[in-house]
Structures are given as C-alpha cells and as structure tokens.
Design a protein around this motif. Structure first.
Motif, PDB file in Angstrom:
ATOM      1  N   TYR A 158       0.810  -1.223   0.000  1.00 21.82           N
ATOM      2  CA  TYR A 158       0.000   0.000   0.000  1.00 21.82           C
ATOM      3  C   TYR A 158       0.844   1.274   0.000  1.00 21.82           C
ATOM      4  CZ  TYR A 158      -4.083  -2.891   1.066  1.00 21.82           C
ATOM      5  OH  TYR A 158      -5.086  -3.820   1.013  1.00 21.82           O
ATOM      6  N   LYS A 159       2.152   1.138  -0.197  1.00 24.47           N
ATOM      7  CA  LYS A 159       3.026   2.317  -0.201  1.00 24.47           C
ATOM      8  C   LYS A 159       2.553   3.312  -1.263  1.00 24.47           C
ATOM      9  CE  LYS A 159       7.890   3.709  -0.287  1.00 24.47           C
ATOM     10  NZ  LYS A 159       7.850   4.317   1.056  1.00 24.47           N
ATOM     11  N   GLN A 160       2.414   4.575  -0.854  1.00 28.74           N
ATOM     12  CA  GLN A 160       1.946   5.668  -1.714  1.00 28.74           C
ATOM     13  C   GLN A 160       0.471   5.556  -2.115  1.00 28.74           C
ATOM     14  OE1 GLN A 160       3.702   8.623  -2.863  1.00 28.74           O
ATOM     15  NE2 GLN A 160       4.875   7.946  -1.084  1.00 28.74           N
ATOM     16  N   HIS A 161      -0.251   4.668  -1.451  1.00 31.06           N
ATOM     17  CA  HIS A 161      -1.670   4.484  -1.776  1.00 31.06           C
ATOM     18  C   HIS A 161      -2.613   4.992  -0.685  1.00 31.06           C
ATOM     19  CE1 HIS A 161      -1.513   2.232  -5.550  1.00 31.06           C
ATOM     20  NE2 HIS A 161      -0.454   1.598  -5.074  1.00 31.06           N
ATOM     21  N   GLN A 202       0.188  11.696   0.984  1.00 28.64           N
ATOM     22  CA  GLN A 202       0.016  13.117   1.302  1.00 28.64           C
ATOM     23  C   GLN A 202      -0.751  13.277   2.605  1.00 28.64           C
ATOM     24  OE1 GLN A 202      -2.181  15.349  -1.632  1.00 28.64           O
ATOM     25  NE2 GLN A 202      -2.084  17.259  -0.504  1.00 28.64           N
ATOM     26  N   TYR A 203      -0.314  14.223   3.431  1.00 26.17           N
ATOM     27  CA  TYR A 203      -1.094  14.647   4.591  1.00 26.17           C
ATOM     28  C   TYR A 203      -1.846  15.911   4.184  1.00 26.17           C
ATOM     29  CZ  TYR A 203       1.599  11.464   7.584  1.00 26.17           C
ATOM     30  OH  TYR A 203       2.163  10.355   8.154  1.00 26.17           O
ATOM     31  N   THR A 204      -3.156  15.851   4.200  1.00 27.91           N
ATOM     32  CA  THR A 204      -3.971  16.987   3.773  1.00 27.91           C
ATOM     33  C   THR A 204      -4.282  17.896   4.956  1.00 27.91           C
ATOM     34  OG1 THR A 204      -6.042  15.799   4.128  1.00 27.91           O
ATOM     35  CG2 THR A 204      -5.007  15.582   1.958  1.00 27.91           C
ATOM     36  N   LYS A 205      -4.790  19.091   4.654  1.00 27.79           N
ATOM     37  CA  LYS A 205      -5.186  20.018   5.706  1.00 27.79           C
ATOM     38  C   LYS A 205      -6.569  19.657   6.255  1.00 27.79           C
ATOM     39  CE  LYS A 205      -4.181  24.369   5.185  1.00 27.79           C
ATOM     40  NZ  LYS A 205      -4.198  25.783   4.727  1.00 27.79           N
ATOM     41  N   SER A 206      -7.473  19.292   5.355  1.00 27.78           N
ATOM     42  CA  SER A 206      -8.861  18.987   5.724  1.00 27.78           C
ATOM     43  C   SER A 206      -9.055  17.498   5.973  1.00 27.78           C
ATOM     44  CB  SER A 206      -9.797  19.450   4.598  1.00 27.78           C
ATOM     45  OG  SER A 206     -11.080  18.885   4.728  1.00 27.78           O
ATOM     46  N   GLY A 207      -9.894  17.181   6.949  1.00 30.26           N
ATOM     47  CA  GLY A 207     -10.124  15.789   7.310  1.00 30.26           C
ATOM     48  C   GLY A 207     -10.843  14.973   6.258  1.00 30.26           C
ATOM     49  N   SER A 208     -11.723  15.596   5.484  1.00 34.12           N
ATOM     50  CA  SER A 208     -12.487  14.863   4.475  1.00 34.12           C
ATOM     51  C   SER A 208     -11.775  14.785   3.128  1.00 34.12           C
ATOM     52  CB  SER A 208     -13.860  15.509   4.277  1.00 34.12           C
ATOM     53  OG  SER A 208     -13.737  16.848   3.835  1.00 34.12           O
TER      54      SER A 208
END
Length: 341
Positions: A158-161, A202-208
């Motif tokens: 699951y790397k990068q998935h 990626q770590y996003t800013k928004s939870g959804s």
C-alpha cells in the motif's frame, strides 16, 4: 464653545449608534463541517430569523487555533461542527462560553454528556464513526488486496496508496491518532503511525480531503470518518466503506459559543436553533450522513449503522484535554512526520 461641544456630543452619539447598528442582527459563524452543510446552516438560520450570517469554513484544528489567536479581541460568535476534541480543549482554556440551552431535553444522552464534560461550554450536535474508504477501481487496477483492518494499511504493497489529514490541522486526523493509541496502546500505537507514515502519499489540511481524492481517483485509500466515505459512494464514486476489524474511535461533533462574542444574543439564538429538529434535518439536503443529536431528527438510511460498528470506549475527557493534545501532536511531529517515506 457650547455649539462645538454639542456638535461633538452629537457626533459621538451618532458614532455609538452606528457601531451598535453594525453589530445588530448579525452573526459571525465559524463552521468546521463540510462546505455544503455550512452553507445550508448559515442560510437556514438567516431564513428562520432574519439575522445576517457571515460564515467562514475551516477545519477543526484551524478554527481552534483562530479562536485562540483572537481571544483578546474575539471576532467569531459561534463555532459549529468539527470533532469534539478541539471544542473540549477550547472549553478547558476558557475560550468558549457556558450556556444551558432550553433544547437540551430533546437531545441524546451522548450529546449532554459532551456538554457536562466541558462545564456546559460545548454540546454534541452529531456523531460519527472513524474508518476509511477505498477506490475499488484503483485497488483492482493495482492488484491490491482488499483491506478490512487498521493493520492492513501497514502492508508494504500500500506504499503511496494511503492518504490522511495532518492531525495538527484536522480534527479527523487527531481523532485517528487518539483512536489508534487507545486501540493499540501508546507505544504500539506510535509504531503503527510510523508504519502508516511509510505508506502515506500526502497529509492533507482537511479531514475529508483524503476520501475526496480517492473518489476522484487521485489516491486509493482515504482515512476519514465513515460518513464522509458514504457521501462519496452516494455521489456515485467507486468507494467502499470500511469499519476496521480491531474496532474504531468516533467523534461527537460539537458546537460552542465564543467567549466574549460580540453578538451574544444572536449566538444563543443560533445555538438553540441548531439543536432543533428542523435545523438538524437540513443535513439530509446535503448528504451529511452523521447521526444527529436531536432525538426527533432524521438519520439517513444510508448512514453507517453505529450499532453494528465495533466502537471503542473513546476517552473524550483525556484526549479532549489541551495538555494531552499538545503532547501527542508534539510526539507525532517529532517521531512520525520527520521520517522518510
């Protein structure tokens, strides 16, 4: 001299009236739910009361940081939506106002429990379980196994998935971090977060945002509240929703009045209205699949069945405390986020 004094007095009175009028029948509304839901709540309150609403939508962590930064000169009146933990932390820091709504007798026990644990400086407005969703087309195209547990997400294939939000900005991601620690214990929980980090694209800013990316085919797996994954599936995207086999945490989405709100009367009017059946039923108009806190409000038949999900006994008092949040986020920053991917 007398004429000048009278003129000055008249100007001051006019200025005072102008300032008072600028705050009359207005509400500055901070919202941490999905954009469409924020909009329908703002417009619904305007239609119900005639009070003009200035709405700003930000994630839970961002709104908490803004309210804290504005504490000396509050600009917001009411904060609605988002995970309960930052609302509890704001209450602990004295950033929100104690208020006992006359609507309390219409609410589920878990909503009242949220209020009582915060000295009645916040209250539960909806509930939802944590989990993840995946894009079935991408999973098949990459010949990946179907995940069903939290630990499945650590598999090297699951790397990068996998995508999730940053717990510093997102209440969803902080709930994820706190849930993993409660499920596996702190030491093993942080080892889990390190292993998961290796697979994060990626770590996003928004939870959804992670499940929206999965819906668009930009990522395969998104760690989110299950109702957000359901919303993508209902919208026609190839998303399958997972309640992890080990058990999972949940949120009590909350609402708070900002301490020292400029429009306190309007804030209390919104607070009472937002706990009503009519206001909570607006969720159905925008495919928000949380469980509402008013016993008489409707829950969509597509919403996750909380009774069938293995929920942990989430410790809202501990993980909703300011010191614990700071400690865990610092540990995540120092031990997890800095690792190579």
């Amino acid at each position: 001299m007398k004429k000048t004094t009278l003129t000055l007095a008249g100007s001051l009175i006019a200025l005072s009236a102008s300032v008072s009028a600028s705050y009359a029948d207005k509400l500055t509304f901070y919202c941490s739910a999905q954009e469409e839901w924020c909009q329908v709540m703002a417009r619904g309150f305007e239609d119900a009361t005639g009070i003009d609403v200035n709405m700003t939508r930000k994630s839970s962590g961002e709104t908490f940081a803004q309210i804290r930064a504005e504490a000396v000169n509050p600009k917001g009146d009411v904060w609605w939506g988002g995970t309960g933990d930052p609302h509890l932390q704001a209450a602990e820091e004295g950033l929100t106002e104690e208020y006992l709504s006359p609507m309390r007798d219409q609410l589920h026990d878990w909503a009242i429990s949220q209020a009582e644990s915060a000295g009645n400086r916040t209250i539960g407005i909806y509930s939802g379980a944590l989990g993840y969703g995946y894009n079935t087309d991408l999973l098949a195209a990459n010949n990946l196994p179907e995940p069903s547990c939290w630990k499945d997400l650590l598999k090297p294939e699951y790397k990068q998935h996998v995508q999730m939000a940053n717990p510093n900005s997102s209440g969803t991601a902080y709930t994820t971090l706190a849930s993993i620690i409660q499920i596996f214990g702190e030491d093993e929980g942080f080892e889990f977060m390190k292993g998961l980090h290796a697979n994060i694209n990626q770590y996003t800013k928004s939870g959804s945002a992670p499940i929206k990316a999965a819906g668009r085919g930009e990522s395969t797996i998104g760690i989110v509240f299950m109702h957000d994954a359901v919303a993508q599936a209902v919208a026609g995207f190839p998303i399958k929703v997972v309640a992890p086999c080990e058990g999972t945490g949940y949120e009590i989405g909350s609402m708070s009045i900002v301490k020292g709100a400029r429009n306190m009367d309007e804030a209390k009017q919104f607070y009472d209205w937002a706990l009503s059946v009519d206001a909570q039923n607006l969720a159905l108009e925008v495919n928000a699949f949380q469980v509402p806190s008013n016993k008489g409000a409707k829950t969509s038949d597509k919403a996750p069945d909380m009774a069938s999900i293995k929920l942990i006994d989430y410790d809202f008092v501990k993980y909703g405390s300011s010191d614990e949040r700071k400690r865990l986020l610092q540990k995540w920053d120092e031990d997890v986020s800095v690792l190579p991917q």
